[in-house]
Design a protein around this motif. Structure first.
Motif, PDB file in Angstrom:
ATOM      1  N   HIS A  86       0.854  -1.188   0.000  1.00 11.23           N
ATOM      2  CA  HIS A  86       0.000   0.000   0.000  1.00 11.23           C
ATOM      3  C   HIS A  86       0.890   1.238   0.000  1.00 11.23           C
ATOM      4  CE1 HIS A  86      -3.677  -2.314   1.296  1.00 11.23           C
ATOM      5  NE2 HIS A  86      -2.720  -3.111   1.740  1.00 11.23           N
ATOM      6  N   ARG A  87       0.821   2.041  -1.057  1.00 15.73           N
ATOM      7  CA  ARG A  87       1.635   3.256  -1.129  1.00 15.73           C
ATOM      8  C   ARG A  87       0.820   4.455  -0.691  1.00 15.73           C
ATOM      9  NH1 ARG A  87       6.393   4.223  -5.182  1.00 15.73           N
ATOM     10  NH2 ARG A  87       7.220   2.879  -3.538  1.00 15.73           N
ATOM     11  N   ILE A  88       1.410   5.245   0.238  1.00 15.08           N
ATOM     12  CA  ILE A  88       0.739   6.403   0.813  1.00 15.08           C
ATOM     13  C   ILE A  88       1.661   7.616   0.698  1.00 15.08           C
ATOM     14  CG2 ILE A  88      -0.214   7.396   2.932  1.00 15.08           C
ATOM     15  CD1 ILE A  88      -0.702   4.519   3.886  1.00 15.08           C
ATOM     16  N   TYR A  89       1.124   8.728   0.211  1.00 17.28           N
ATOM     17  CA  TYR A  89       1.881   9.970   0.100  1.00 17.28           C
ATOM     18  C   TYR A  89       1.453  10.925   1.213  1.00 17.28           C
ATOM     19  CZ  TYR A  89       4.101   8.903  -4.354  1.00 17.28           C
ATOM     20  OH  TYR A  89       4.887   8.355  -5.325  1.00 17.28           O
ATOM     21  N   LEU A  90       2.455  11.548   1.874  1.00 19.30           N
ATOM     22  CA  LEU A  90       2.217  12.438   2.998  1.00 19.30           C
ATOM     23  C   LEU A  90       3.086  13.693   2.849  1.00 19.30           C
ATOM     24  CD1 LEU A  90       2.530   9.574   5.594  1.00 19.30           C
ATOM     25  CD2 LEU A  90       0.411  10.857   5.282  1.00 19.30           C
ATOM     26  N   CYS A 107       7.040 -10.693   2.046  1.00 14.00           N
ATOM     27  CA  CYS A 107       7.072  -9.273   1.691  1.00 14.00           C
ATOM     28  C   CYS A 107       8.491  -8.836   1.347  1.00 14.00           C
ATOM     29  CB  CYS A 107       6.522  -8.433   2.841  1.00 14.00           C
ATOM     30  SG  CYS A 107       4.723  -8.528   3.056  1.00 14.00           S
ATOM     31  N   VAL A 108       9.472  -9.241   2.154  1.00 13.36           N
ATOM     32  CA  VAL A 108      10.857  -8.859   1.891  1.00 13.36           C
ATOM     33  C   VAL A 108      11.320  -9.418   0.553  1.00 13.36           C
ATOM     34  CG1 VAL A 108      13.242  -9.190   2.656  1.00 13.36           C
ATOM     35  CG2 VAL A 108      11.485  -8.524   4.303  1.00 13.36           C
ATOM     36  N   GLN A 109      10.906 -10.631   0.219  1.00 15.10           N
ATOM     37  CA  GLN A 109      11.284 -11.223  -1.061  1.00 15.10           C
ATOM     38  C   GLN A 109      10.741 -10.419  -2.236  1.00 15.10           C
ATOM     39  OE1 GLN A 109      13.420 -13.373  -1.730  1.00 15.10           O
ATOM     40  NE2 GLN A 109      13.342 -15.261  -0.553  1.00 15.10           N
ATOM     41  N   GLN A 110       9.667  -9.692  -2.013  1.00 19.79           N
ATOM     42  CA  GLN A 110       8.995  -8.981  -3.101  1.00 19.79           C
ATOM     43  C   GLN A 110       9.376  -7.513  -3.208  1.00 19.79           C
ATOM     44  OE1 GLN A 110       7.156 -10.350  -5.492  1.00 19.79           O
ATOM     45  NE2 GLN A 110       7.606 -12.328  -4.555  1.00 19.79           N
ATOM     46  N   ILE A 111      10.287  -7.041  -2.365  1.00 15.79           N
ATOM     47  CA  ILE A 111      10.701  -5.639  -2.424  1.00 15.79           C
ATOM     48  C   ILE A 111      11.642  -5.432  -3.604  1.00 15.79           C
ATOM     49  CG2 ILE A 111      12.029  -3.849  -1.251  1.00 15.79           C
ATOM     50  CD1 ILE A 111      11.082  -5.053   1.405  1.00 15.79           C
ATOM     51  N   ASP A 112      11.403  -4.376  -4.346  1.00 18.16           N
ATOM     52  CA  ASP A 112      12.326  -3.927  -5.387  1.00 18.16           C
ATOM     53  C   ASP A 112      12.704  -2.491  -5.042  1.00 18.16           C
ATOM     54  OD1 ASP A 112      13.659  -3.038  -7.673  1.00 18.16           O
ATOM     55  OD2 ASP A 112      12.433  -4.243  -9.020  1.00 18.16           O
ATOM     56  N   ALA A 113      13.852  -2.325  -4.400  1.00 18.98           N
ATOM     57  CA  ALA A 113      14.267  -1.009  -3.913  1.00 18.98           C
ATOM     58  C   ALA A 113      15.751  -1.047  -3.599  1.00 18.98           C
ATOM     59  CB  ALA A 113      13.469  -0.624  -2.660  1.00 18.98           C
ATOM     60  N   ARG A 114      16.326   0.130  -3.395  1.00 21.93           N
ATOM     61  CA  ARG A 114      17.699   0.271  -2.919  1.00 21.93           C
ATOM     62  C   ARG A 114      17.623   0.956  -1.562  1.00 21.93           C
ATOM     63  NH1 ARG A 114      21.226  -2.776  -4.892  1.00 21.93           N
ATOM     64  NH2 ARG A 114      22.918  -1.265  -5.036  1.00 21.93           N
ATOM     65  N   ILE A 115      18.055   0.255  -0.515  1.00 14.13           N
ATOM     66  CA  ILE A 115      17.798   0.662   0.856  1.00 14.13           C
ATOM     67  C   ILE A 115      19.019   1.358   1.455  1.00 14.13           C
ATOM     68  CG2 ILE A 115      17.023  -0.104   3.129  1.00 14.13           C
ATOM     69  CD1 ILE A 115      14.986  -0.586   0.892  1.00 14.13           C
ATOM     70  N   ASP A 116      18.765   2.497   2.135  1.00 16.06           N
ATOM     71  CA  ASP A 116      19.822   3.228   2.843  1.00 16.06           C
ATOM     72  C   ASP A 116      19.931   2.820   4.301  1.00 16.06           C
ATOM     73  OD1 ASP A 116      20.763   5.400   0.854  1.00 16.06           O
ATOM     74  OD2 ASP A 116      18.584   5.593   0.789  1.00 16.06           O
ATOM     75  N   ALA A 117      18.803   2.446   4.920  1.00 12.97           N
ATOM     76  CA  ALA A 117      18.810   2.110   6.340  1.00 12.97           C
ATOM     77  C   ALA A 117      17.789   1.018   6.618  1.00 12.97           C
ATOM     78  CB  ALA A 117      18.514   3.343   7.189  1.00 12.97           C
ATOM     79  N   PRO A 561       6.063   0.414  -6.136  1.00 14.87           N
ATOM     80  CA  PRO A 561       4.886   0.490  -5.266  1.00 14.87           C
ATOM     81  C   PRO A 561       4.167  -0.830  -5.070  1.00 14.87           C
ATOM     82  CG  PRO A 561       4.327   1.272  -7.452  1.00 14.87           C
ATOM     83  CD  PRO A 561       5.806   0.981  -7.476  1.00 14.87           C
ATOM     84  N   ILE A 562       4.564  -1.866  -5.809  1.00 10.15           N
ATOM     85  CA  ILE A 562       3.910  -3.176  -5.710  1.00 10.15           C
ATOM     86  C   ILE A 562       4.975  -4.258  -5.605  1.00 10.15           C
ATOM     87  CG2 ILE A 562       1.809  -2.505  -6.930  1.00 10.15           C
ATOM     88  CD1 ILE A 562       2.977  -3.725  -9.471  1.00 10.15           C
ATOM     89  N   GLU A 563       4.518  -5.489  -5.343  1.00  8.41           N
ATOM     90  CA  GLU A 563       5.432  -6.610  -5.239  1.00  8.41           C
ATOM     91  C   GLU A 563       6.168  -6.827  -6.555  1.00  8.41           C
ATOM     92  OE1 GLU A 563       1.724  -7.910  -2.815  1.00  8.41           O
ATOM     93  OE2 GLU A 563       2.278  -6.378  -4.284  1.00  8.41           O
ATOM     94  N   ALA A 564       7.424  -7.270  -6.457  1.00  6.77           N
ATOM     95  CA  ALA A 564       8.255  -7.452  -7.646  1.00  6.77           C
ATOM     96  C   ALA A 564       7.624  -8.430  -8.631  1.00  6.77           C
ATOM     97  CB  ALA A 564       9.643  -7.940  -7.231  1.00  6.77           C
ATOM     98  N   GLU A 565       7.001  -9.502  -8.121  1.00  3.27           N
ATOM     99  CA  GLU A 565       6.410 -10.474  -9.042  1.00  3.27           C
ATOM    100  C   GLU A 565       5.195  -9.905  -9.753  1.00  3.27           C
ATOM    101  OE1 GLU A 565       5.447 -13.908  -6.758  1.00  3.27           O
ATOM    102  OE2 GLU A 565       3.662 -13.039  -5.809  1.00  3.27           O
ATOM    103  N   LEU A 566       4.503  -8.952  -9.144  1.00  2.00           N
ATOM    104  CA  LEU A 566       3.375  -8.308  -9.807  1.00  2.00           C
ATOM    105  C   LEU A 566       3.876  -7.302 -10.843  1.00  2.00           C
ATOM    106  CD1 LEU A 566       0.848  -7.749  -6.870  1.00  2.00           C
ATOM    107  CD2 LEU A 566       1.029  -9.667  -8.464  1.00  2.00           C
ATOM    108  N   ALA A 567       4.962  -6.599 -10.537  1.00  2.00           N
ATOM    109  CA  ALA A 567       5.553  -5.714 -11.534  1.00  2.00           C
ATOM    110  C   ALA A 567       6.012  -6.528 -12.742  1.00  2.00           C
ATOM    111  CB  ALA A 567       6.730  -4.952 -10.923  1.00  2.00           C
ATOM    112  N   ALA A 568       6.570  -7.721 -12.489  1.00  2.00           N
ATOM    113  CA  ALA A 568       7.003  -8.585 -13.593  1.00  2.00           C
ATOM    114  C   ALA A 568       5.819  -9.036 -14.436  1.00  2.00           C
ATOM    115  CB  ALA A 568       7.754  -9.794 -13.037  1.00  2.00           C
ATOM    116  N   ALA A 569       4.666  -9.227 -13.804  1.00  2.00           N
ATOM    117  CA  ALA A 569       3.470  -9.650 -14.537  1.00  2.00           C
ATOM    118  C   ALA A 569       2.973  -8.571 -15.488  1.00  2.00           C
ATOM    119  CB  ALA A 569       2.357 -10.023 -13.551  1.00  2.00           C
TER     120      ALA A 569
END
Length: 585
Positions: A86-90, A107-117, A561-569
């Motif tokens: 769920h993506r939320i803008y604030l 959930c961690v398996q489905q993250i597509d991001a570059r993490i700083d912390a 904003p979505i799981e990596a496997e859904l982005a691949a779909a």
């Protein structure tokens, strides 16, 4: 840890945190407050959080009392607690919170991001999950977590993290300093010049303009018609609701993400009925027949959807809600409803402000690849615009270019019938099933819509008869004399992919193949700088915001904003990948 994060983010324009110890959100609010208090803060803060279940909004508010102002803003846009991302803008869209509801390891398996912390709770994960965190980490990323055992610390170290020397400490800090070279997983690097040309001023194109302009991009919109939303987005009303399935397949999961994110984006535009025309009056989806009703009732007993998301109603309750007898039970989606697509397109484009330049009554006929940009020319060969990024959001028009003529898209005719409100049942929620009926909009109800495999642009009686017959199946007591109804409505053509899912992202180079024996999506050659937002079929209202957000995140090298496997779909190269895998010896 917060002090370290503040010191680190001052050197960056964007900063990303992954938190699997979100609890009631106290850590997130503390970091958000630190971001507000720091004059040297990054322009944008991404915060990915795994969300535990069981806390009500009232309980969260109580636990967040130290940050009352921020807590109120967060809980005002808190999503429905259904599985998925769920993506939320604030805070003027500068704080981007991505909540992940579900099993933490999945959930961690489905993250597509570059993490700083990383903020981690004590996780009993296998080495493969810790290795996954290492693949997500940026160089020098910091990590904080309670350490339950020496073996757990060893697994984290094997993933590339080096711990501070704090013997006996219950909570330890580490830095990502692997012995190997760090690589980025994205298929194309972000463009240096943030300027995109977008073809098509329907829902897909307008949403792309809005999501890119939000990020400071310059967008040039080219539309062959004199006005916006003249083709598939030109109907009087479009219906928005999620799709349910017994196995919660990728299509259902994507529709859930799209539906919820669309409502979030629409709220930022002023809301349905205020920022644009429509009504969140609910949608009642009636089962096709007795067997389908039984299957859907069983589904309702096997799932635990929140009442504000979906409710199963037996036939008497469904009839009472509608105010007219219906043929069977059905799903009520209380947050669903209808929207006037053209007014929504207008609201999205107006939100772009000075970032948007438009060209109407101009046909883009040629795409010419330059050294580091694309040149878009008209039918006379004259340049319309040049930019490093071109996004095709023009439906079937994408097939008119040699670079994209092989995309697996088909035009499906759809005829909508417009019925005078006096001849239609007076209903409040949108009614749908095998067909649909909207409440009266400017004195007209919309009934539809056909799925025809032909190119006839004129209204025809047989299609109207089909629409009215399907409505009568849902409303068996409707007694209007359909033989005297005038032939009124609209014909449009849906752009549909062969697997009924949109094409979102970098477009493939169909003239090249991957040399690898077992290629992945990232191995499929792409057309540099050429992207697609295509194939929305009948769900353009909800697909448009999520697909545009997904593409904008890819272009900006942001967390998806979505799981990596859904982005691949949704990846446009998926069809080529399947074909290559079939032909490999």
């Amino acid at each position: 840890m917060i002090e370290k994060i503040v010191a680190e983010w001052r050197q960056k324009s964007s900063y990303t945190v992954l938190d699997t110890a979100f609890e009631a959100g106290q850590q997130f609010l503390a970091i958000w407050q630190a971001w507000r208090d720091d004059a040297a803060r990054p322009q944008q803060l991404h915060y990915l959080a795994w969300l535990p279940t069981g806390l009500s909004i009232a309980e969260m508010a109580q636990k967040q009392s130290e940050w009352a102002e921020l807590s109120e803003a967060l809980l005002a846009v808190w999503p429905v607690a259904v599985p998925g991302f769920h993506r939320i803008y604030l805070d003027q869209n500068q704080i981007v919170l991505t909540l992940m509801i579900g099993d933490s390891a999945k959930c961690v398996q489905q993250i597509d991001a570059r993490i700083d912390a990383f903020y981690l709770s004590a996780q009993d994960w296998p080495l493969s999950l810790w290795t996954r965190l290492g693949r997500l980490a940026k160089a020098q990323a910091i990590l904080r977590m309670p350490m339950s055992s020496d073996s757990q610390q060893k697994m984290v170290e094997n993933a590339g993290f080096v711990f501070e020397n704090t013997p006996g400490a219950a909570v330890k800090n580490a830095c990502f300093c692997p012995r190997w070279r760090i690589t980025t997983p994205r298929t194309q690097p972000p463009p240096v010049q943030r300027h995109a040309i977008i073809l098509g001023a329907g829902l897909a194109g307008a949403a792309a303009c809005q999501r890119l302009a939000l990020r400071g991009w310059k967008v040039t919109l080219i539309e062959r018609h004199a006005n916006i939303a003249q083709e598939a987005s030109g109907n009087l009303a479009g219906i928005f609701m999620p799709l349910l399935s017994r196995d919660d397949n990728p299509t259902s999961r994507l529709s859930r993400n799209a539906y919820l994110f669309a409502r979030h984006v629409w709220q930022s535009l002023g809301g349905i009925g205020n920022g644009f025309s429509g009504a969140a009056c609910g949608v009642l989806q009636i089962a096709r027949d007795a067997a389908h009703a039984e299957a859907q009732q069983n589904l309702s007993q096997q799932t635990d959807f929140p009442a504000e998301y979906a409710q199963w109603l037996a036939q008497p309750a469904a009839s009472a809600l509608l105010g007219a007898p219906v043929s069977g039970g059905g799903w009520l989606f209380p947050g669903g409803g209808w929207v006037h697509p053209q007014s929504l397109c207008r609201a999205m484009l107006q939100a772009c402000g000075s970032q948007l330049q438009t060209h109407f009554n101009v046909s883009a006929s040629t795409l010419i690849k330059m050294a580091d940009s694309w040149q878009v020319c008209d039918e006379n060969g004259a340049e319309i615009a040049t930019a490093p990024v071109v996004i095709l959001a023009n439906g079937m028009g994408a097939l008119s270019f040699p670079q994209t003529c092989d995309l697996p898209l088909t035009a499906i005719r759809g005829q909508v019938t417009y019925l005078d409100a006096e001849s239609a049942p007076a209903i409040m929620p949108v009614l749908c099933g095998d067909g649909y009926l909207t409440p009266a909009i400017n004195g007209l109800c919309s009934i539809g819509a056909t799925y025809d495999n032909d190119a006839e642009t004129a209204l025809r009686q047989s299609s109207q008869d089909e629409n009215l017959a399907r409505l009568h199946q849902i409303l068996p007591d409707w007694t209007a004399d359909v033989t005297v109804l005038p032939l009124t409505g609209r014909v449009g053509f849906r752009c549909v992919a062969t697997d009924r899912l949109p094409l979102v992202g970098a477009l493939p180079d169909t003239t090249a193949t991957s040399p690898l024996r077992e290629p992945q999506l990232k191995d499929i050659p792409r057309l540099p700088g050429l992207y697609g937002l295509l194939g929305y079929a009948s769900r353009g209202l909800i697909w448009a915001p999520l697909a545009a957000e997904l593409l904008a995140a890819e272009l900006n090298d942001e967390p998806l904003p979505i799981e990596a496997e859904l982005a691949a779909a949704l990846d446009p190269a998926r069809f080529i990948l399947k074909a290559q895998r079939r032909t490999k010896p």
